[in-house]
Enzyme design. Structure first.
Site, PDB file in Angstrom:
ATOM      1  N   CYS A  21       0.839  -1.197   0.000  1.00 18.66           N
ATOM      2  CA  CYS A  21       0.000   0.000   0.000  1.00 18.66           C
ATOM      3  C   CYS A  21       0.875   1.248   0.000  1.00 18.66           C
ATOM      4  CB  CYS A  21      -0.902   0.005   1.229  1.00 18.66           C
ATOM      5  SG  CYS A  21      -2.031   1.422   1.259  1.00 18.66           S
ATOM      6  N   CYS A  39       0.357   0.482  10.457  1.00 16.20           N
ATOM      7  CA  CYS A  39      -0.152  -0.617   9.631  1.00 16.20           C
ATOM      8  C   CYS A  39       0.993  -1.447   9.055  1.00 16.20           C
ATOM      9  CB  CYS A  39      -0.997  -0.021   8.505  1.00 16.20           C
ATOM     10  SG  CYS A  39      -1.498  -1.213   7.264  1.00 16.20           S
ATOM     11  N   GLY A  80      -4.066  -2.205   0.936  1.00 17.03           N
ATOM     12  CA  GLY A  80      -4.218  -1.266  -0.170  1.00 17.03           C
ATOM     13  C   GLY A  80      -5.212  -0.156   0.098  1.00 17.03           C
ATOM     14  N   GLU A  81      -5.088   0.897  -0.685  1.00 21.16           N
ATOM     15  CA  GLU A  81      -6.007   2.038  -0.632  1.00 21.16           C
ATOM     16  C   GLU A  81      -6.889   1.950  -1.888  1.00 21.16           C
ATOM     17  OE1 GLU A  81      -7.228   4.787   1.055  1.00 21.16           O
ATOM     18  OE2 GLU A  81      -8.301   4.935  -0.839  1.00 21.16           O
ATOM     19  N   SER A 123     -13.532   1.460   1.982  1.00 19.11           N
ATOM     20  CA  SER A 123     -12.865   2.267   3.004  1.00 19.11           C
ATOM     21  C   SER A 123     -11.692   3.022   2.390  1.00 19.11           C
ATOM     22  CB  SER A 123     -12.361   1.339   4.113  1.00 19.11           C
ATOM     23  OG  SER A 123     -11.595   2.061   5.036  1.00 19.11           O
ATOM     24  N   SER A 144     -11.176   6.454   6.836  1.00 15.86           N
ATOM     25  CA  SER A 144     -10.204   6.159   7.892  1.00 15.86           C
ATOM     26  C   SER A 144      -9.639   7.468   8.410  1.00 15.86           C
ATOM     27  CB  SER A 144      -9.075   5.288   7.327  1.00 15.86           C
ATOM     28  OG  SER A 144      -9.598   4.070   6.873  1.00 15.86           O
ATOM     29  N   LEU A 145     -10.072   7.880   9.595  1.00 11.02           N
ATOM     30  CA  LEU A 145      -9.712   9.205  10.107  1.00 11.02           C
ATOM     31  C   LEU A 145      -8.517   9.125  11.066  1.00 11.02           C
ATOM     32  CD1 LEU A 145     -10.633  12.125   9.849  1.00 11.02           C
ATOM     33  CD2 LEU A 145     -12.124  11.770  11.818  1.00 11.02           C
ATOM     34  N   HIS A 146      -8.663   8.408  12.149  1.00 12.92           N
ATOM     35  CA  HIS A 146      -7.584   8.070  13.090  1.00 12.92           C
ATOM     36  C   HIS A 146      -7.040   9.230  13.928  1.00 12.92           C
ATOM     37  CE1 HIS A 146      -7.868   4.355  11.030  1.00 12.92           C
ATOM     38  NE2 HIS A 146      -7.201   4.735   9.958  1.00 12.92           N
ATOM     39  N   ASN A 158      -4.277  -3.522  16.293  1.00 16.74           N
ATOM     40  CA  ASN A 158      -3.752  -4.891  16.315  1.00 16.74           C
ATOM     41  C   ASN A 158      -2.229  -4.855  16.224  1.00 16.74           C
ATOM     42  OD1 ASN A 158      -6.247  -6.266  16.387  1.00 16.74           O
ATOM     43  ND2 ASN A 158      -6.529  -5.801  14.220  1.00 16.74           N
TER      44      ASN A 158
HETATM   45  S1  SF4 Z   1      -4.515   2.731   3.725  1.00 14.54           S
HETATM   46 FE1  SF4 Z   1      -5.012   0.890   4.904  1.00 14.54          FE
HETATM   47  S2  SF4 Z   1      -3.665  -0.721   4.044  1.00 14.54           S
HETATM   48 FE2  SF4 Z   1      -2.853   1.274   3.376  1.00 14.54          FE
HETATM   49  S3  SF4 Z   1      -1.263   1.761   4.882  1.00 14.54           S
HETATM   50 FE3  SF4 Z   1      -3.178   2.785   5.545  1.00 14.54          FE
HETATM   51  S4  SF4 Z   1      -4.163   1.312   6.946  1.00 14.54           S
HETATM   52 FE4  SF4 Z   1      -2.599   0.181   5.788  1.00 14.54          FE
END
Ligand code: SF4
Length: 382
Positions: free
Chosen positions: A133, A140, A183-184, A215, A238-240, A316
């Site tokens: 990715c 990640c 992946g994105e 996502s 995906s904000l985080h 995780n």
């Molecule tokens: S987009 Fe998803 S798969 Fe890609 S680095 Fe970020 S968390 Fe990992």
């Protein structure tokens, strides 16, 4: 920054591997049948075996004569991916597979099983859309492994069909598909969009759009086009982190698409679709799980009202991971603070912790073992 759609065609043409039948839609299969002097119903039989019965080997195509099956195997594989490792959690029934691709690379896919009191079990497949990715999120395992290439539509859809076949053995079926694996997806929109079409095809697998979730970390130019094609498919962002300073450390693409631009694009999407959006937030202890950040998140997302849902996901761990998982009372306290700030919140614990649950972890661990060493590309169909 990678924004272009890299060549998705696997190296099989270079390496001499056979094309897979799963790459062909019904019209192309009919064309193929015509070319080979076969009646059109043979194409329909093949299509049904691929997408309704989820066949994984030529032996399962029992409605075709043996000679025809043998002839096809000279020119085609059935599927575009093959199983390298298949793990099953003894704790919660989650299953994780490392698939090998024709160019020797690998991707992971997960089956998450959930009870559904009073109804059929929920079986969710988490698919990968790229090998590695480019988003390089710091928490990640996949992000740390770098980027190799985009998957083709067939390589994505075949991940689902593998588990469809597994579930058939238990008299169950795939109920949901989430594009949340390696992946994105919005850096591979052509193949992702095509794969969604394959899964939703009413003449084939016939999955409902509402049962699919895409996502993204927020590739804003692509996000702005989503309302044109996503249809009933759900969107997860995906904000985080609730501010640019922290988010840029966790999600490097934030430096290119800051939170303000990202949320503007989400507002536009909502205005066009009236479909609820979920925000994903991986919980990292003492990094993004403080009460102050929960309140900041509340201020940021409150304008979405009931159209937004916040999913908190305890991180995780994996070997090279440099964070600590925030869970239990810490996760609950963050959730409570976010609720007080006016948000709809769910804490979601990942399944399969005993089978390398973190995205990219199985692949990373397997690469040091013989079983996952890249094989030569296939030259024959198995
Ligand atoms: S987009 Fe998803 S798969 Fe890609 S680095 Fe970020 S968390 Fe990992």
């Amino acid at each position: 920054m990678i924004l272009d759609e890299r060549e998705a065609t696997p190296l099989r043409r270079v390496l001499g591997a056979l094309p897979s039948l799963s790459e062909l839609d019904l019209g192309q299969l009919e064309g193929w049948a015509r070319e080979h002097g076969l009646p059109a119903y043979r194409a329909k039989q093949l299509h049904a075996s691929l997408w309704k019965r989820a066949a994984q080997s030529f032996d399962e195509l029992t409605d075709l004569p043996i000679q025809l099956r043998q002839d096809i195997q000279q020119t085609h594989r059935l599927r575009s991916i093959e199983t390298r490792i298949h793990l099953k959690s003894s704790r919660d029934g989650a299953e994780k597979v490392l698939f090998g691709l024709a160019d020797g690379t690998t991707v992971e896919t997960v089956l998450i099983r959930a009870e559904n009191p009073g109804g059929a079990p929920r079986n969710t497949i988490c698919v990968s859309s790229q090998v590695g990715c480019p988003a390089a999120c710091s928490f990640c395992a996949t992000g740390l492994s770098g980027f190799t290439r985009n998957l083709t539509a067939a390589e994505i859809a075949d991940q689902v069909m593998y588990f469809a076949r597994v579930l058939r053995e238990d008299g169950e079926r795939v109920t949901n598909v989430v594009y949340m694996g390696m992946g994105e997806p919005l850096l591979n929109t052509t193949a992702v969009r095509q794969s969604i079409g394959m899964l939703l095809d009413s003449a084939g697998f016939n999955l409902g759009g509402r049962h699919v979730t895409l996502s993204t970390v927020g590739i804003v130019p692509q996000l702005r086009k989503l309302a044109d094609w996503l249809g009933q498919v759900n969107l997860a962002v995906s904000l985080h982190a609730p501010n640019d300073e922290l988010r840029s450390q966790l999600v490097p693409y934030n430096a290119h698409f800051p939170i303000g631009d990202l949320l503007d694009a989400v507002h536009e999407y909502l205005a066009a679709t009236r479909r609820r959006v979920s925000f994903e937030y991986v919980l990292l202890r003492d990094v993004n799980d403080t009460p102050e950040l929960a309140r900041e998140l509340g201020t940021l997302l409150r304008p979405f009202g009931g159209m937004a849902h916040l999913n908190l996901i305890p991180w995780n761990p994996f070997r090279e991971g440099r964070f600590i998982r925030s869970e239990g009372p810490d996760a609950d306290a963050f959730a409570e603070e976010a609720r007080r700030a006016g948000l709809n919140v769910t804490v979601r614990y990942s399944k399969g912790l005993d089978i390398n649950a973190a995205c990219g972890q199985l692949r990373e661990n397997a690469e040091s073992t013989e079983i996952a060493k890249p094989k030569p590309a296939w030259s024959t169909v198995s």
